[in-house]
Design a protein around this motif. Structure first.
Motif, PDB file in Angstrom:
ATOM      1  N   ILE A 268       0.861  -1.178   0.000  1.00 42.88           N
ATOM      2  CA  ILE A 268       0.000   0.000   0.000  1.00 42.88           C
ATOM      3  C   ILE A 268       0.896   1.226   0.000  1.00 42.88           C
TER       4      ILE A 268
ATOM      5  N   SER B  64      -8.622   2.188  -0.810  1.00 40.91           N
ATOM      6  CA  SER B  64      -7.904   3.218  -0.063  1.00 40.91           C
ATOM      7  C   SER B  64      -8.792   4.450   0.083  1.00 40.91           C
TER       8      SER B  64
ATOM      9  N   ILE C 117      -2.926   0.473  -4.122  1.00 44.84           N
ATOM     10  CA  ILE C 117      -2.859  -0.837  -3.484  1.00 44.84           C
ATOM     11  C   ILE C 117      -2.503  -1.839  -4.578  1.00 44.84           C
TER      12      ILE C 117
END
Length: 386
Positions: A35, A346, A375
Motif C-alpha cells: 500500500i 484506499s 494498493i
C-alpha cells in the motif's frame, strides 16, 4: 527395547526441531501486497489473507502518483515515484535493495514478460528508460521528445508507450540486437493513458484532446490506429475534469469493455469484437477507475473530486448500478483479491484502507494508513500489461 525406542524418538525429535523452527520462520509471497502512503513517502507491506500490516518501509521519495510492478517470483516490488525514483523493495525482508533517480518526473512503469527488464515512463525529460531488474543498471533509453504515458509490457520482451504532446505510440523491442523501436503516428490529440487487453492484443489509448479512444492491434505486424467511440460526448457540454481517468484499471467483462468517460458522469460499454459502442451507464460522478471483479460479473467504479467519497458497483449483464457505498473522503484506489472475493479500497482522507466482501458488500476489515493511495497485490506478477 523400550529404552532404545525412547532414545531413537529423542534423537529424531532433536533432528527435526530445527527444521520445524526454520519452517515456521518462512513466509510465502502469494498473499502479500503493498500500500502506498503518498504523503510520507513510505510503503506498507501487507498480508491480504490475514488483513494485516507486516511492515512499514520508508525512503521512497515522492509517491504522489506512485505505481508498482512485481518481479516474476513475486518477491520484489518495483516502486515508481513521481520524482523519478525507481526503487526495488524486498517483500520478505522489508529492505530497499536498490534505488536510482532516473528522471525528474515519472508517471509509471512496467516489467518485461521474462522479468529481466524494468521500464519507466517519464514526463520530464520525457521518454522511457529501461533497467536491468537485478542490478538496476541502465539497458536502454528511448527519447520521445514528449511526455510519455501508457507504458505496458508486451509479449516478446517488448514495451509499448504513447506520447501526450505528439500523439504517437512507440513499440520498443528489447529482444532485438539494436533494441529498435517502431513509431506509430496518428494516435490522436493528447493521449492521457493507455491499457493492454488481457490477451495482449489490443492496446487502447484514451484521448484528452478529443472525445474518443484509439486502438492498435498488437497481433498485426504493422499496427494501424483504429478510432473507437469518436465523438462520444457530441452535443454535451463536458464538465471540468478534476482528476484524469485511469485506463490501467479498465474492465473487460465477457464480450464487453467498460471505460470511464472524460468530462461526463458516465461509463462507456464497448463491444469487445468490433469495438463499437454497446451502451452507457449514468454514474455518481466522473469515473476515475472502472475495475472488473475477477470473473467479470461486476465492475466497481470510483470518482473524481468533489464526489470522491463514493463507490458504485455495476452489474455487467444489465449495465445497471446495483450498489452504492460511502467508504469516506477521497476514495483513490481499489484492488481485488486474485479470485475476487474481496476488494481493498484506499480512503485517503480518512487514513484507512477498507476491505469489502464483494458478494455481500459488507465491510470486513479496516487497516490504518498514512494518506493511502495505490494498493497492489503480488498476483499482478503473473498478469500481462500491469
Amino acid at each position: 527395547m523400550r529404552r532404545v525406542l525412547a532414545l531413537a524418538c529423542l534423537i529424531l525429535g532433536l533432528i527435526s526441531a530445527p527444521a520445524r523452527a526454520e519452517t515456521d520462520a518462512l513466509r510465502s509471497t502469494g498473499n502479500l501486497g503493498v500500500i502506498i502512503e503518498r504523503a510520507s513517502g513510505s510503503v506498507l507491506i501487507v498480508d491480504r489473507t490475514a488483513h494485516a500490516i507486516l511492515d512499514r518501509v520508508e525512503g521512497f521519495g515522492d509517491l504522489s502518483h506512485a505505481s508498482v510492478v512485481f518481479s516474476s517470483d513475486a518477491r520484489f516490488a518495483f516502486v515508481f515515484g513521481r520524482d523519478g525514483g525507481l526503487t526495488r523493495l524486498d517483500l520478505l525482508t522489508g529492505a530497499i535493495t536498490g534505488r536510482v533517480m532516473q528522471a525528474g518526473n515519472s508517471i509509471g512503469g512496467a516489467i518485461s514478460d521474462d522479468g529481466a527488464l524494468v521500464a519507466v515512463a517519464n514526463y520530464k525529460p520525457g521518454g522511457v528508460r529501461v533497467f536491468d531488474a537485478d542490478t538496476l543498471e541502465p539497458v536502454a533509453s528511448y527519447d520521445t521528445g514528449a511526455k510519455t504515458i501508457g507504458l505496458v509490457d508486451l509479449p516478446g520482451r517488448r514495451f509499448a508507450f504513447t506520447t501526450w504532446d505528439t500523439g504517437e505510440t512507440w513499440i520498443a523491442d528489447l529482444s532485438a540486437p539494436d533494441l529498435e523501436a517502431v513509431v506509430i503516428e496518428g494516435i490522436g490529440a493528447n493521449p492521457y493513458d493507455a491499457l493492454l487487453s488481457p490477451d495482449g492484443r489490443s492496446y487502447i489509448a484514451g484521448l484528452f484532446g478529443e472525445d474518443g479512444l484509439t486502438r492498435l492491434d498488437m497481433w498485426d505486424d504493422t499496427p494501424e490506429p483504429q478510432r473507437i467511440l469518436p465523438g462520444y460526448g457530441r452535443g454535451e457540454e463536458p464538465l471540468p475534469v478534476y482528476k484524469m481517468p485511469h485506463l490501467e484499471g479498465w474492465a473487460q467483462a465477457g464480450d464487453r469493455f467498460v471505460l470511464p468517460a472524460i468530462g461526463h458522469h458516465e461509463v462507456l460499454w464497448v463491444d469487445a469484437k468490433d469495438f463499437t459502442e454497446a451502451g452507457r451507464t449514468k454514474v455518481h460522478g466522473q469515473p476515475v477507475f472502472a475495475v472488473a471483479r475477477p470473473g467479470g460479473r461486476q465492475v466497481w467504479v470510483n470518482f473524481a473530486h468533489p464526489l470522491n467519497d463514493t463507490l458504485q458497483v455495476l452489474d455487467t449483464q444489465s449495465g445497471e448500478v446495483i450498489e452504492t457505498l460511502k467508504p469516506g473522503p477521497a476514495v483513490l484506489h481499489m484492488e481485488f483479491s486474485p479470485r475476487g472475493n474481496e476488494v481493498w479500497v484506499s480512503v485517503r482522507d480518512a487514513g484507512v484502507v477498507q476491505v469489502y466482501d464483494t458478494e455481500s458488500f459488507e465491510l470486513i476489515a479496516e487497516l490504518p494508513a498514512n494518506d493511502p493511495s495505490g494498493i497492489f497485490f503480488t498476483a499482478r506478477a503473473h498478469r500481462l500489461g500491469l
